[in-house]
Design an enzyme around this catalytic site. Sequence first.
Site, PDB file in Angstrom:
ATOM      1  N   TYR A   1      -2.123 -11.712   4.871  1.00 56.62           N
ATOM      2  CA  TYR A   1      -1.394 -10.510   4.461  1.00 56.62           C
ATOM      3  C   TYR A   1      -0.861  -9.821   5.710  1.00 56.62           C
ATOM      4  O   TYR A   1      -1.589  -9.674   6.694  1.00 56.62           O
ATOM      5  CB  TYR A   1      -2.339  -9.570   3.704  1.00 56.62           C
ATOM      6  CG  TYR A   1      -1.693  -8.280   3.221  1.00 56.62           C
ATOM      7  CD1 TYR A   1      -0.716  -8.307   2.239  1.00 56.62           C
ATOM      8  CD2 TYR A   1      -2.072  -7.052   3.750  1.00 56.62           C
ATOM      9  CE1 TYR A   1      -0.126  -7.133   1.787  1.00 56.62           C
ATOM     10  CE2 TYR A   1      -1.492  -5.867   3.292  1.00 56.62           C
ATOM     11  CZ  TYR A   1      -0.526  -5.910   2.317  1.00 56.62           C
ATOM     12  OH  TYR A   1       0.050  -4.741   1.867  1.00 56.62           O
TER      13      TYR A   1
ATOM     14  N   ASP B   1      -1.319 -11.199  13.983  1.00 57.39           N
ATOM     15  CA  ASP B   1      -1.508  -9.958  13.237  1.00 57.39           C
ATOM     16  C   ASP B   1      -2.989  -9.597  13.335  1.00 57.39           C
ATOM     17  O   ASP B   1      -3.825 -10.131  12.611  1.00 57.39           O
ATOM     18  CB  ASP B   1      -1.077 -10.143  11.774  1.00 57.39           C
ATOM     19  CG  ASP B   1      -1.205  -8.843  10.983  1.00 57.39           C
ATOM     20  OD1 ASP B   1      -1.895  -7.922  11.462  1.00 57.39           O
ATOM     21  OD2 ASP B   1      -0.617  -8.762   9.891  1.00 57.39           O
TER      22      ASP B   1
ATOM     23  N   LYS C   1      -5.225  -0.165  11.397  1.00 59.43           N
ATOM     24  CA  LYS C   1      -6.604   0.108  10.975  1.00 59.43           C
ATOM     25  C   LYS C   1      -7.449   0.772  12.080  1.00 59.43           C
ATOM     26  O   LYS C   1      -7.252   1.949  12.335  1.00 59.43           O
ATOM     27  CB  LYS C   1      -7.219  -1.150  10.392  1.00 59.43           C
ATOM     28  CG  LYS C   1      -6.380  -1.593   9.163  1.00 59.43           C
ATOM     29  CD  LYS C   1      -7.025  -2.540   8.200  1.00 59.43           C
ATOM     30  CE  LYS C   1      -6.180  -2.616   6.924  1.00 59.43           C
ATOM     31  NZ  LYS C   1      -5.517  -3.861   6.657  1.00 59.43           N
TER      32      LYS C   1
END
Length: 441
Positions: free
Chosen positions: A153, A241, A269
């Site tokens: 994702y 990522d 995050k």
Amino acid sequence: MGEEATGSTFGPATNEEWFARARRVIPGGVDSPVRSFSSVGGTPFTAVRGKGPWLYDVEGIRYLDFIQSYGAVLLGHAHPVVVAAVTRAAELGTTFGVPTPGEVTLAEAICARVPGCEQVRLVSSGTEAAMSALRLARGQTGRDRVIKFAGCYHGHSDGLLAGGGSGVATLGLPGSAGVPAGSVANTIVAPYNVVPEIDETVACVIVEPVAANMNLVTPAAGFLAGLRAACDAAGALLIFDEVITGFRLGEGGATARVGVSPDLWCFGKVIGGGLPVGAFGGSEGVMAALAPNGPVYQAGTLSGNPLATAAGCAVLDHVCAADYEELSSRAARFARDLGASITAGGLGAGVASVGPLVGLFVAPPGITIDLPTDYDGARAIVDHDVYPRFFHAMLGRGIALAPGPYEALFPGLAHTELELALAVEVAGEAAAEVAAAMERT
Ligand SMILES: *Cc1c(COP(=O)(O)O)cnc(C)c1O
């Protein structure tokens, strides 16, 4: 428990009432589909407060929290150093739209810790980071095609939703309606852990160096090094990522752990300390293509926001290498004990762990789980559909897992041995309840 924990200052007292209100004004009652209970059934609880590893809902019920905002929280909820940093920053003004020391400090903190990452541009989410890194890679190479891996994702930008993990996987969507065919025409989706063919039409390969959005899938030996070599041979850029792995696997993220360096990094995050921050970075040479120095445009009114950078800096300054080592060994023991406890309770279990990241797969009684190496493998386990039962058996006992089978568990620095042992014990009881119910049917 304080007044706020009982919910009395929040109007209607029950989770049902709050969610009914939410559904009237927010589609599906949630601002991100992963939060809905659509794959597990039931009504989400509405949280009013968190402290360390604990969450409290509007009814005053306490949960041991393994969601930790999907990995955005590393130190535990409402950590004093984060609260103090945000409070101090708020008193000075929340946004100016001119350069501030906080963004410089956070950029320095990131570049100092990630080997090879010389410059970063701060944004407000992981989605923006991945979307911008992609544009930069295309601008740098003058090529259009992008390779991503099924089950990984990279946020919800049009071109990256294909073959997505996380909520896209949970909802069983091939991608999303509203994405024009043209937007994904240049996105190639390949299976994880196999080095795909990369030719000279490919701008970049984007990968989660440890895949944490199809539950937890570890990179096979040689996979990331193979990607590096294949990208170099084709003149394509490699993008890691690290929105989940960055500053969670260790100070240097997955890059330091696996010993392979990409050309571009995406962060999010943890680097926001619970506030909205993302970042993408690379060598000075690669980042030179970005406006105002170069032709690749990218921007943001709240990018490098003073509150968010203060929170991020507070977290990065607070943790040291020893904290990550301690957390990793605690997580490894937790993973082992969790698997054993669930198996003893009568369900099939497979628990993956990479540093502090833990991934839990559950299966019906009598089924042995081999940890998957790609999305098809993860899906085959999830298709047993035991997770929704296990999730509710845990939630009913005060342990909050993510309401979807493709999310990792995020034990953090606030989860002590005591809380982890509690979760292990409860998991055994939950497994026994689910196994008994399944054997009856
Ligand atoms: C969460 C996540 C994103 C998206 O970040 P948002 O802040 O939710 O936009 C991108 N990539 C990975 C690997 C993620 O886990």
